[in-house]
Each structure stands twice: as C-alpha cells, then as structure tokens.
Design a protein around this motif. Structure first.
Motif: not given
Length: 256
Positions: A195-197, A224-225, A242-243, A249-250
């Motif tokens: 997801m990051i990439h 940043v996210a 999705e992000l 969740m984290m």
C-alpha cells in the motif's frame, strides 16, 4: 499549669494552620483544570471526545507531563506549549491502552525552524521537528511555530508534533522504517508495504493529495499518513478508504 498552657497554644496553632491551609487549597487551581481549559480551546481531537474519554485524555496528558521534561531553547515555555506537546503525544496512543514512550526522556522546543546542526538562527533552516538519534537519543526537538500551527485552523492535514511522535511509535520496535511492529500484526506487514509503495507512486505522479514529503521513505509515509488520519479522518476515509482502514486498525485498538 505550664504544660497545659503550652498544650493549648499548640492546639490553637494547629487549628489556625488547618483553616489557613484549607483556605489556600480552595483558592488553588488544580493543574488539570488549567490543562482542561487549554484542551477545550486548542485541541480538536479532545473537543470531539465524549465526556468519559475527555477525562481519560486529560489524565494521559497529565501523566505525560509528569514523566517527560520539556525545555525551551531561545523561547519561553508556557502551559499552552506543554499541553500542545502532551496532546501531540497522547493522540496517536490514545486507544493503545497503557502505552508509554519509553524511548523519550525530554522534548526541546525551539522558537522556529532549525538546521541539521540544531541552529535556529541564520540561513538554511528548514527542519520543523525531529526525533534524536545517537547522542541525541531519547530527545525530540520541535519548532514552536510548527507546534502551534498544527493545532490552528489553517493546519489542514499537517501536524508536525504528531508526525514526530508517530516516528517514536515506529522506532519503538528498534527501527524507524515505516513498519510499526508493535501496532501491526505480522500478516499485515506485506499488504502495508504494498500500500505504501502504490501510494508513493501516485504521489510521484501527482495523483495523490497526500503531502509529497511522504514519498521520501516508508518511515516518512507512515508519519505523514498518520497526520492525515488524525487531522482529517473523514477526508482520508473518503479519499483513501483502504489506507484509512489500515491506520484505523493500527491506532484504534480497544482500550485496556
């Protein structure tokens, strides 16, 4: 007779001390009341909480301020500065039970941006905040101007202090690499990296509203996210569902 007179004098003195102390306590404003007023005025995250969670947030702010030294270099430190710093620390860990920043001892507040030599005067100053390493390990440096802006109406998706505290969360597993192993189950590591990439690629192509600084590295993307997640959650949820779900969740575990 003399012992009785002395005893009476002692009793009178104790009574006078009791009432003078009681009167003084009634006039004294508890520290958490000061914090509460500042939180209610400046901290949107706190303002959106229900009453029970506000009390918990106030307690976590107090606990942080009791355990971490905050000092100013070139600027005076006030209660608002302290509460903003503590709030920046509490916001990312608010739903993480009894989490403590074991990798932090003190926060140093500079008046404005600084350079890689920690100078806040002269040219070439473009650093808003940083988590120390090496001989600076356990320390965080923040720009007071950036700290204040992060809680202003013009902040948008950005909050420098939250960004730096998320770096500390990331670093708590031993590496500041954008993979917070203490927050992310092993099965989600590869999906998170993918997801990051993918999002970094969109940023580089100018097809994402995420701050371009996120494309610097996986660690910076995560920080940043997280800023975006805490500053503008509904906007992130709408534009990057999705992000948003991964960050939810984290950071949003059930409190212990």
């Amino acid at each position: 007779m003399i012992p009785i007179i002395i005893l009476l004098l002692i009793v009178i003195a104790l009574i006078g001390y009791y009432f003078s102390t009681k009167k003084g306590k009634q006039k004294r404003i508890p520290a958490n009341t000061i914090y509460k007023d500042i939180l209610a005025r400046y901290i949107p995250f706190y303002q959106a909480l229900n009453n029970a969670d506000k009390l918990l947030f106030e307690q976590k702010v107090s606990d942080f301020l009791e355990g971490i030294t905050i000092e100013g270099v070139g600027t005076a430190i006030g209660d608002t500065d302290r509460v903003m710093i503590a709030s920046s620390a509490v916001i990312p860990i608010f739903r993480l039970g009894n989490w403590r920043y074991s990798n932090l001892t003190n926060v140093i507040l500079y008046p404005d941006t600084f350079d890689s030599e920690f100078q806040f005067e002269g040219e070439g100053r473009n650093i808003l905040g940083m988590v120390g390493s090496g001989y600076m390990n356990g320390q965080m440096i923040l720009s007071r101007a950036a700290l204040t802006k992060g809680f202003s109406r013009s902040a948008g998706k950005e909050n420098t202090a939250i960004h730096e505290f998320v770096h500390l969360l990331d670093k708590s597993d031993g590496a500041t690499d954008g993979i917070p192993e203490n927050l992310l189950a092993h099965d989600y590591v590869l999906p998170w990296l993918k997801m990051i990439h993918l999002e970094i690629h969109k940023i580089e192509e100018g097809k994402s509203d995420i701050n371009p600084y996120a494309a610097t590295s996986e660690a910076e993307f995560f920080a940043v996210a997280a800023e975006y997640f805490f500053q503008k959650p509904e906007e992130l949820k709408h534009k990057h569902p999705e992000l948003y779900e991964m960050l939810f969740m984290m950071f949003m575990r059930v409190k212990q």
